[in-house]
Enzyme design. Sequence first.
Site, PDB file in Angstrom:
ATOM      1  N   GLU A 116      40.901  49.195  43.487  1.00  0.00           N
ATOM      2  CA  GLU A 116      41.056  50.578  43.921  1.00  0.00           C
ATOM      3  C   GLU A 116      42.246  50.687  44.868  1.00  0.00           C
ATOM      4  OE1 GLU A 116      36.211  51.433  43.862  1.00  0.00           O
ATOM      5  OE2 GLU A 116      37.368  51.770  45.696  1.00  0.00           O
ATOM      6  N   GLY A 126      41.880  45.845  47.179  1.00  0.00           N
ATOM      7  CA  GLY A 126      42.590  44.953  46.281  1.00  0.00           C
ATOM      8  C   GLY A 126      41.753  43.750  45.930  1.00  0.00           C
ATOM      9  N   SER A 127      42.064  42.615  46.555  1.00  0.00           N
ATOM     10  CA  SER A 127      41.376  41.374  46.221  1.00  0.00           C
ATOM     11  C   SER A 127      39.947  41.312  46.757  1.00  0.00           C
ATOM     12  CB  SER A 127      42.180  40.186  46.759  1.00  0.00           C
ATOM     13  OG  SER A 127      43.408  40.070  46.074  1.00  0.00           O
ATOM     14  N   ARG A 155      37.627  33.939  35.127  1.00  0.00           N
ATOM     15  CA  ARG A 155      38.694  33.211  35.830  1.00  0.00           C
ATOM     16  C   ARG A 155      39.180  31.977  35.065  1.00  0.00           C
ATOM     17  NH1 ARG A 155      36.367  34.610  41.865  1.00  0.00           N
ATOM     18  NH2 ARG A 155      37.674  36.474  42.126  1.00  0.00           N
ATOM     19  N   GLY A 210      69.475  26.603  32.878  1.00  0.00           N
ATOM     20  CA  GLY A 210      70.745  27.193  33.276  1.00  0.00           C
ATOM     21  C   GLY A 210      70.925  28.599  32.726  1.00  0.00           C
ATOM     22  N   GLU A 257      42.528  39.106  38.632  1.00  0.00           N
ATOM     23  CA  GLU A 257      41.257  38.352  38.667  1.00  0.00           C
ATOM     24  C   GLU A 257      41.100  37.591  39.981  1.00  0.00           C
ATOM     25  OE1 GLU A 257      38.533  38.080  35.937  1.00  0.00           O
ATOM     26  OE2 GLU A 257      39.552  39.978  36.146  1.00  0.00           O
TER      27      GLU A 257
END
Length: 403
Positions: free
Chosen positions: A137, A141-142, A257, A356, A380
């Site tokens: 939301e 967050g986490s 997970r 490179g 997640e």
Amino acid sequence: MNLETPKKFAGLQRQAHQVAARYLRPISRKYDKAEHAYPKELDMLAALLDGMNEGSPDAVGAGSASKRGAAREQQEGVKNGGNMAALLGVMELCWGDVGLLLAMPRQGLGNAAIAAVANDEQLARLGRTWAAMAITEPGCGSDSAAIRATAVKDGDHYVINGEKIFVTSGERADAVVVWASLDRSLGRAAIKSFVVEKGTPGMTVTRLEKKLGIKASDTASISFTDCRVPAANLLGNAEVDVQKGFAGVMETFDNTRPLVAGMAVGVAKAALDRTRELLREAGCRLDYARPLLSVSHAEATLYRLEAEWEAARLLTLKAAWMADNKLPNSREASMAKAKAGRVASEVTLKCVELAGASGYAEDELLEKWARDSKILDIFEGTQQIQLLIVARRLLGKSSSELK
């Protein structure tokens, strides 16, 4: 735990690898440039996957990631089931393209959530639905326990109000698994997950995000305003068990997970494989028998990255294996997610560096893989949250004791 890939899944791996090489990679750049355009080629692929799953005891895909069948498998002496099958398939498909996998019908993280916590009736009714998962939301967050969305019981329905952001496949999916609280005064124990079908009045997609990577996958913001959802669509048990707390809903992550970790392992392997080819073309011998001090810096770097990748792969396999054997795997799932997410970002960026100018150009997919990999260390549960969960499990601390 046997560190070799189960032989019974060899055919699955070969098929998934062929799909990645011949089906996903050829359209990878096309949908990276055409953000928000739905990859119509995936419809046929999803139909083929459905056909593979018909009547198969070892179904593949997000919907097979569950501890549900583990008891039966243990009685029969089978130690590798749906979680391992789903993981191995995800690894190979993400060797092709992470964004396209996330855009594939009926392979959403919401499908894994349904498989993890739905009862038998719900699984039969909703198991074939393409489901996204809405947790995050604007102010949450986490920390999933800080969810502010609410679900209030009203007769045979729940009325959901709130806003969700960063919903993978939120616009395209047939349904969204929404996390909301039955009673915010009871804290995290009251958070439940609801299946809200597309087109339900009160559910509105408000915007689509423009992203660094995984552009083939749509990422939506969704608002819920007096959105009425049948009570039968509350996944699992409707009772609020303060003693059990948040554990019931969090079981979803024990299954998802490892799958996200598998995505990271897959894209990292793609980068390593291509970089190995480019280094050989540039004249590197890649003689693994020689000491690191006697090889070029490029070779030594590649060897180190390969070792990190192998460690991430083994942790991820262990987390899925534990789920198949109905063993508590919350710590291992977070360990796998933390390690694989970090390794994927490091490996893909280093591979761009080792290649490179070729690695930085659109002629190669290396630069795309570097962009795609970053999200796998974030969604997640971020890297930092995973480390916090691991610390809590190791020290025997609750979330309130160790923040």
